[in-house]
Design a protein around this motif. Sequence first.
Motif, PDB file in Angstrom:
ATOM      1  N   THR A 122      49.647  39.659  34.151  1.00 17.07           N
ATOM      2  CA  THR A 122      48.283  39.771  34.478  1.00 17.07           C
ATOM      3  C   THR A 122      47.799  39.370  35.391  1.00 17.07           C
ATOM      4  O   THR A 122      47.701  38.060  35.250  1.00 17.07           O
ATOM      5  N   GLY A 123      47.153  39.539  36.985  1.00 21.84           N
ATOM      6  CA  GLY A 123      46.496  38.960  38.046  1.00 21.84           C
ATOM      7  C   GLY A 123      45.973  39.803  39.419  1.00 21.84           C
ATOM      8  O   GLY A 123      46.336  41.150  38.669  1.00 21.84           O
ATOM      9  N   ARG A 124      45.572  39.432  40.083  1.00 24.13           N
ATOM     10  CA  ARG A 124      45.751  40.248  41.700  1.00 24.13           C
ATOM     11  C   ARG A 124      46.993  39.863  42.642  1.00 24.13           C
ATOM     12  O   ARG A 124      46.878  38.020  42.175  1.00 24.13           O
ATOM     13  N   ILE A 125      46.737  40.241  43.464  1.00 25.11           N
ATOM     14  CA  ILE A 125      48.156  39.722  44.619  1.00 25.11           C
ATOM     15  C   ILE A 125      47.131  39.038  45.170  1.00 25.11           C
ATOM     16  O   ILE A 125      45.745  40.217  45.516  1.00 25.11           O
ATOM     17  N   SER A 126      47.817  38.016  45.532  1.00 19.90           N
ATOM     18  CA  SER A 126      47.801  37.184  46.919  1.00 19.90           C
ATOM     19  C   SER A 126      48.461  37.484  48.348  1.00 19.90           C
ATOM     20  O   SER A 126      47.582  37.372  49.457  1.00 19.90           O
ATOM     21  N   GLU A 127      49.589  38.287  47.896  1.00 15.55           N
ATOM     22  CA  GLU A 127      50.356  37.999  49.533  1.00 15.55           C
ATOM     23  C   GLU A 127      51.142  39.008  48.495  1.00 15.55           C
ATOM     24  O   GLU A 127      52.164  38.720  48.060  1.00 15.55           O
ATOM     25  N   MET A 128      51.508  39.883  49.842  1.00 13.43           N
ATOM     26  CA  MET A 128      52.671  40.390  49.670  1.00 13.43           C
ATOM     27  C   MET A 128      54.103  40.112  50.596  1.00 13.43           C
ATOM     28  O   MET A 128      53.185  40.630  51.847  1.00 13.43           O
ATOM     29  N   GLY A 129      55.158  40.105  50.531  1.00  5.06           N
ATOM     30  CA  GLY A 129      56.489  39.401  51.895  1.00  5.06           C
ATOM     31  C   GLY A 129      57.383  40.367  50.991  1.00  5.06           C
ATOM     32  O   GLY A 129      57.577  41.083  50.301  1.00  5.06           O
ATOM     33  N   LEU A 130      58.260  39.550  51.963  1.00  2.00           N
ATOM     34  CA  LEU A 130      59.611  40.815  52.467  1.00  2.00           C
ATOM     35  C   LEU A 130      60.344  40.418  51.198  1.00  2.00           C
ATOM     36  O   LEU A 130      60.789  41.538  50.550  1.00  2.00           O
ATOM     37  N   LEU A 131      60.269  39.212  50.349  1.00  2.69           N
ATOM     38  CA  LEU A 131      61.084  38.817  49.720  1.00  2.69           C
ATOM     39  C   LEU A 131      60.390  38.626  47.691  1.00  2.69           C
ATOM     40  O   LEU A 131      61.534  38.934  46.657  1.00  2.69           O
ATOM     41  N   HIS A 132      59.361  38.989  48.167  1.00  3.60           N
ATOM     42  CA  HIS A 132      58.153  38.378  46.944  1.00  3.60           C
ATOM     43  C   HIS A 132      57.419  38.474  47.075  1.00  3.60           C
ATOM     44  O   HIS A 132      56.521  39.176  48.114  1.00  3.60           O
ATOM     45  N   THR A 133      56.210  38.654  45.811  1.00  8.67           N
ATOM     46  CA  THR A 133      54.818  39.001  45.485  1.00  8.67           C
ATOM     47  C   THR A 133      54.403  37.794  44.642  1.00  8.67           C
ATOM     48  O   THR A 133      54.447  37.728  43.367  1.00  8.67           O
ATOM     49  N   GLU A 134      53.165  37.959  45.942  1.00  3.97           N
ATOM     50  CA  GLU A 134      52.566  36.387  44.870  1.00  3.97           C
ATOM     51  C   GLU A 134      51.129  36.518  43.768  1.00  3.97           C
ATOM     52  O   GLU A 134      50.383  37.800  44.594  1.00  3.97           O
ATOM     53  N   ILE A 135      50.997  36.583  42.978  1.00  4.88           N
ATOM     54  CA  ILE A 135      50.519  37.471  41.660  1.00  4.88           C
ATOM     55  C   ILE A 135      49.061  36.058  41.476  1.00  4.88           C
ATOM     56  O   ILE A 135      49.824  35.005  41.074  1.00  4.88           O
ATOM     57  N   GLN A 136      48.108  36.125  41.126  1.00  9.85           N
ATOM     58  CA  GLN A 136      47.301  34.985  41.133  1.00  9.85           C
ATOM     59  C   GLN A 136      46.545  35.083  40.038  1.00  9.85           C
ATOM     60  O   GLN A 136      45.644  36.285  39.590  1.00  9.85           O
ATOM     61  N   THR A 137      46.747  34.627  38.451  1.00  9.05           N
ATOM     62  CA  THR A 137      46.398  34.857  36.991  1.00  9.05           C
ATOM     63  C   THR A 137      44.943  34.784  37.241  1.00  9.05           C
ATOM     64  O   THR A 137      43.794  34.416  37.845  1.00  9.05           O
ATOM     65  N   GLU A 138      44.309  34.921  36.343  1.00 10.69           N
ATOM     66  CA  GLU A 138      42.743  34.451  35.683  1.00 10.69           C
ATOM     67  C   GLU A 138      42.127  33.123  34.880  1.00 10.69           C
ATOM     68  O   GLU A 138      41.564  32.344  35.575  1.00 10.69           O
ATOM     69  N   PHE A 139      43.886  32.185  35.746  1.00  8.62           N
ATOM     70  CA  PHE A 139      43.332  31.170  34.961  1.00  8.62           C
ATOM     71  C   PHE A 139      44.188  30.028  36.727  1.00  8.62           C
ATOM     72  O   PHE A 139      44.255  29.597  36.631  1.00  8.62           O
ATOM     73  N   ARG A 140      43.975  30.945  37.700  1.00  9.21           N
ATOM     74  CA  ARG A 140      43.790  30.541  39.334  1.00  9.21           C
ATOM     75  C   ARG A 140      45.492  30.167  39.688  1.00  9.21           C
ATOM     76  O   ARG A 140      45.705  29.413  40.484  1.00  9.21           O
TER      77      ARG A 140
END
Length: 353
Positions: free
Chosen positions: A119-137
Motif C-alpha cells: 500500500t502506498g502512493r504512486i510516485s512514478e510510472m515508467g514503461l517497465l515498472h511502477t514506483e510506489i512510495q509507502t507510508e514509511f517513505r
Amino acid sequence: MLELLRSFLPLLLTLALVLATLLGAHVTLRRRWAERPEAQFQFQLIMLALTLAGLLALVVALPVSDTVQGQLLSLIGILLSAAIALSSATFIGNILAGIMLKAVGSARPGDFITVASLTGRISEMGLLHTEIQTEFRDLVTVPNIYMVTQPVKVVRASGSIITAEVSLGFDVPHSRAREVLRSAAEASGLKDCFVHVRELGDFSVTYRAAGLLEDVQSLLSARSKLQECMLDGLHEAGIEIVSPTFMNTRALEPGARVLPPDQAQQSKPSAEGPQAEDIAFDKAEEAASAEKLRLAIEELDAELTSLEEQGGDAVKDRAKQLAADREQLAARLESALARMQAEEREESGAATR
C-alpha cells in the motif's frame, strides 16, 4: 610436433590477444569510472560484449575444418538466441503491461493504491515498472506485469470510506454504542457517517464506524483521527473497550471499570506536528503535482486549438490569456521536474557513498 605447434599457433596468439584486450579494458574502465559507481552497468555491458567477441574470435582461430567452425558458430548463435528469447519474455511483458496501464488510465502518479499486500502512493510510472512510495517513505519498484496480474485497489480522488473497528461488551446497548461511535466519526471530520455491527463474538461485540473522507491526501491522518475520536468518545461515555478479548488478573471491586483518568485532569495535548502524509509521500506528492500540471496544459492546448479553429477578433483576447496561462504552467512543470531530478540525483549520490 612442429607441425602441430604451427597449427595451434593462431589459436594461442588469438587467446593471448583476447586476454590482453579483456585485461586492458578492465583496468582502463575501472580506472576511468572509479569515481562513478553508477557506471557499473555500462562497465559490465562492455565487458560482456568484449567477452563474446573474444569467444567468437577463438572459435574462428580453432585449427578445425570450416564445417566444424560453422557448426560451433551455429551452436553459439542458438544458445544466444535461446537466452535472449527466454529473458525477453519478461522484458516485453513489462513493456506491454506498461502500455496497458497508460491506456486504461486506472491509476496516475500521486494516487493511493494497494497492490496485493503493498500500500502506498504512486510516485512514478515508467514503461517497465511502477514506483510506489509507502507510508514509511520507502520507494518500492513494482514490475508492470505484476501490476496487471494482481488485484489493484485505487483510492478514488473524489473520496474514500474510512473505517475503524472496536469491540465492546455485551452489557453495552447497541443503540448507545451506535450513537457514541457515529458522533465520534463525525467529530473526526468524516461525512455521511454510519456504524455497523460486525460480529457477535464469544466475549464482545465488534462494531465498525465509518464515514466518507473527501480529502484523500490525508488518508493516514484521517484513519488515526477516527480511532482517536472513537477512543475519546467511548471513554467520555463511560463505555469500556474490550478489544479483542478483555483479560485482567487484578482483583477489582464489583462494578469497577477500567477507564483513563478524567479528561480535565489530564495535561493538554501538545500542538500537533506535521502530518504523516507530508513526510511519507513527498515524492508521490511532487509526482501528483506534475501530473496535474500536465493535464492542465493538455486542457489549455485543446481549448487553444478550438479557439484557433473559431477565429475572429472576439476570441483573440481569450487566446492570449490562455497562452500566457500555458506558459506559466509549463514553467511550473519544468521547475517541478527539475526539482524531482535534483532530489533523485541527491538520493543516488547518498546511496553510493
